[in-house]
Design a protein around this motif. Structure first.
Motif, PDB file in Angstrom:
ATOM      1  N   UNK A   5      42.365  22.475  37.402  1.00 40.28           N
ATOM      2  CA  UNK A   5      43.526  23.184  38.238  1.00 40.28           C
ATOM      3  C   UNK A   5      43.768  24.500  37.195  1.00 40.28           C
ATOM      4  N   UNK A   6      43.795  25.649  37.864  1.00 42.41           N
ATOM      5  CA  UNK A   6      44.319  26.772  37.222  1.00 42.41           C
ATOM      6  C   UNK A   6      45.746  27.285  37.813  1.00 42.41           C
ATOM      7  N   UNK A   7      46.260  28.306  37.029  1.00 43.69           N
ATOM      8  CA  UNK A   7      47.362  28.896  37.551  1.00 43.69           C
ATOM      9  C   UNK A   7      47.306  30.015  38.597  1.00 43.69           C
ATOM     10  N   UNK A   8      46.155  30.105  39.018  1.00 48.09           N
ATOM     11  CA  UNK A   8      45.708  31.083  39.983  1.00 48.09           C
ATOM     12  C   UNK A   8      45.316  32.483  39.358  1.00 48.09           C
ATOM     13  N   UNK A   9      45.266  32.705  38.279  1.00 43.83           N
ATOM     14  CA  UNK A   9      44.884  34.096  37.627  1.00 43.83           C
ATOM     15  C   UNK A   9      43.551  33.995  37.577  1.00 43.83           C
ATOM     16  N   UNK A  10      43.083  35.209  37.435  1.00 43.75           N
ATOM     17  CA  UNK A  10      41.410  35.430  37.369  1.00 43.75           C
ATOM     18  C   UNK A  10      41.309  34.838  35.796  1.00 43.75           C
ATOM     19  N   UNK A  11      41.772  35.400  34.835  1.00 42.41           N
ATOM     20  CA  UNK A  11      41.616  34.812  33.603  1.00 42.41           C
ATOM     21  C   UNK A  11      41.452  33.337  33.496  1.00 42.41           C
ATOM     22  N   UNK A  12      42.369  32.552  34.125  1.00 39.53           N
ATOM     23  CA  UNK A  12      42.307  31.148  34.094  1.00 39.53           C
ATOM     24  C   UNK A  12      40.956  30.702  34.741  1.00 39.53           C
ATOM     25  N   UNK A  13      40.599  31.348  35.887  1.00 40.34           N
ATOM     26  CA  UNK A  13      39.456  31.045  36.832  1.00 40.34           C
ATOM     27  C   UNK A  13      38.210  31.146  35.821  1.00 40.34           C
ATOM     28  N   UNK A  14      38.027  32.195  35.247  1.00 45.60           N
ATOM     29  CA  UNK A  14      36.768  32.555  34.313  1.00 45.60           C
ATOM     30  C   UNK A  14      36.934  31.377  33.458  1.00 45.60           C
ATOM     31  N   UNK A  15      38.387  31.199  32.590  1.00 44.71           N
ATOM     32  CA  UNK A  15      38.258  29.900  31.715  1.00 44.71           C
ATOM     33  C   UNK A  15      37.679  28.701  32.236  1.00 44.71           C
ATOM     34  N   UNK A  27      35.315  20.484  40.800  1.00 46.48           N
ATOM     35  CA  UNK A  27      35.995  21.526  41.467  1.00 46.48           C
ATOM     36  C   UNK A  27      36.887  22.356  40.738  1.00 46.48           C
ATOM     37  N   UNK A  28      37.022  23.597  41.201  1.00 45.66           N
ATOM     38  CA  UNK A  28      37.743  24.254  40.434  1.00 45.66           C
ATOM     39  C   UNK A  28      38.991  25.051  41.619  1.00 45.66           C
ATOM     40  N   UNK A  46      44.436  26.592  31.350  1.00 43.80           N
ATOM     41  CA  UNK A  46      45.262  27.697  30.707  1.00 43.80           C
ATOM     42  C   UNK A  46      44.379  29.001  30.263  1.00 43.80           C
ATOM     43  N   UNK A  47      44.592  30.132  30.535  1.00 46.80           N
ATOM     44  CA  UNK A  47      43.693  31.166  30.155  1.00 46.80           C
ATOM     45  C   UNK A  47      43.541  31.095  28.680  1.00 46.80           C
ATOM     46  N   UNK A  48      42.226  31.322  28.386  1.00 44.22           N
ATOM     47  CA  UNK A  48      41.501  31.649  26.961  1.00 44.22           C
ATOM     48  C   UNK A  48      40.794  32.661  27.023  1.00 44.22           C
TER      49      UNK A  48
END
Length: 242
Positions: A5-15, A27-28, A46-48
């Motif tokens: 589960x991400x915060x909806x940002x693209x950086x969090x998605x790629x992380x 599942x993402x 969280x984004x890394x």
């Protein structure tokens, strides 16, 4: 099954892609209300920056255009847009080449479908968006798009209307782009109460009269109108507001 589960940002998605890539069943999503099964393992991401960049570099190694397309798909309103993007990335990495033209692959079909919808709505709104003049002379355009495209439209209209001050307001997501004649920003906003200028009111009345005059009541063409302008956009048109 792992659910990232991400915060909806693209950086969090790629992380999340970095962590999910080795998982066979995962599942993402950015939807923290996603329905969980009994065997689900929730992992909050969280984004890394380092892991995000490693994924992007890996994608660009095989397809330099894919990152831009993936970022557009992440704007889709489809609840599985992030998972669709993940499966598309998997296919690129497995094939080690661009896959957008491999239309026999379900991952590519689903990805291209979302990409087409986001691009299509962005293109339509460049022509459909209606600006109204407020009392202070700024232009205001409310709309309720299916996809998260407000900042894409801001870039377009800021270039097109450099001398104007304007606001584009996504009333569904409660965000707005604001341009002061030099630069634009995005902000979260609530309900907006806009007071129209007298010129705007007069212009809208003239437009409604023109619309009524050219419309032939005995020969309705509702089907054609829906083809040119989807019904979900009608509530923001002066001629349809009444």
């Amino acid at each position: 099954m792992k659910i990232f589960i991400t915060d909806g940002s693209s950086d969090a998605f790629f992380t999340a892609v970095f962590y999910a890539f080795a998982e066979r069943d995962c599942l993402i999503t950015s939807d923290d209300k996603v329905q969980l099964s009994f065997d689900s393992e929730v992992v909050r991401i969280d984004p890394e920056n380092d892991k995000c960049q490693r994924v992007i570099n890996g994608i660009e190694k095989y397809d330099r255009l894919a990152e831009e397309e993936i970022l557009l798909v992440l704007r889709s309103c489809d609840p599985l847009n992030e998972q669709t993007a993940l499966e598309y990335i998997r296919k690129i990495m497995q094939t080690k080449a661009p896959v957008r033209k491999m239309l026999g692959l379900p991952e590519v079909i689903e990805f291209n479908d979302l990409l087409y919808k986001v691009r299509g709505e962005t293109h339509r709104m460049k022509g459909f968006l209606r600006f109204m003049e407020s009392r202070d002379g700024a232009l205001y355009a409310p709309f309720s798009p299916d996809n998260d495209i407000t900042d894409l439209l801001m870039a377009h209209f800021a270039e097109r209307m450099k001398a104007e001050r304007f606001v584009i307001h996504d009333v569904k997501r409660k965000i707005a782009g604001m341009y002061d004649g030099r630069e634009w920003i995005m902000a979260r906003v609530g309900e907006a109460e806009v007071y129209l200028s007298e010129y705007e009111r007069a212009f809208e009345n003239l437009w409604k009269k023109y619309y009524k005059a050219v419309n032939i009541e005995s020969r309705p063409h509702i089907k054609q109108m829906k083809g040119y302008m989807p019904v979900r956009y009608w509530k923001f048109l002066p001629e349809k507001r009444d």
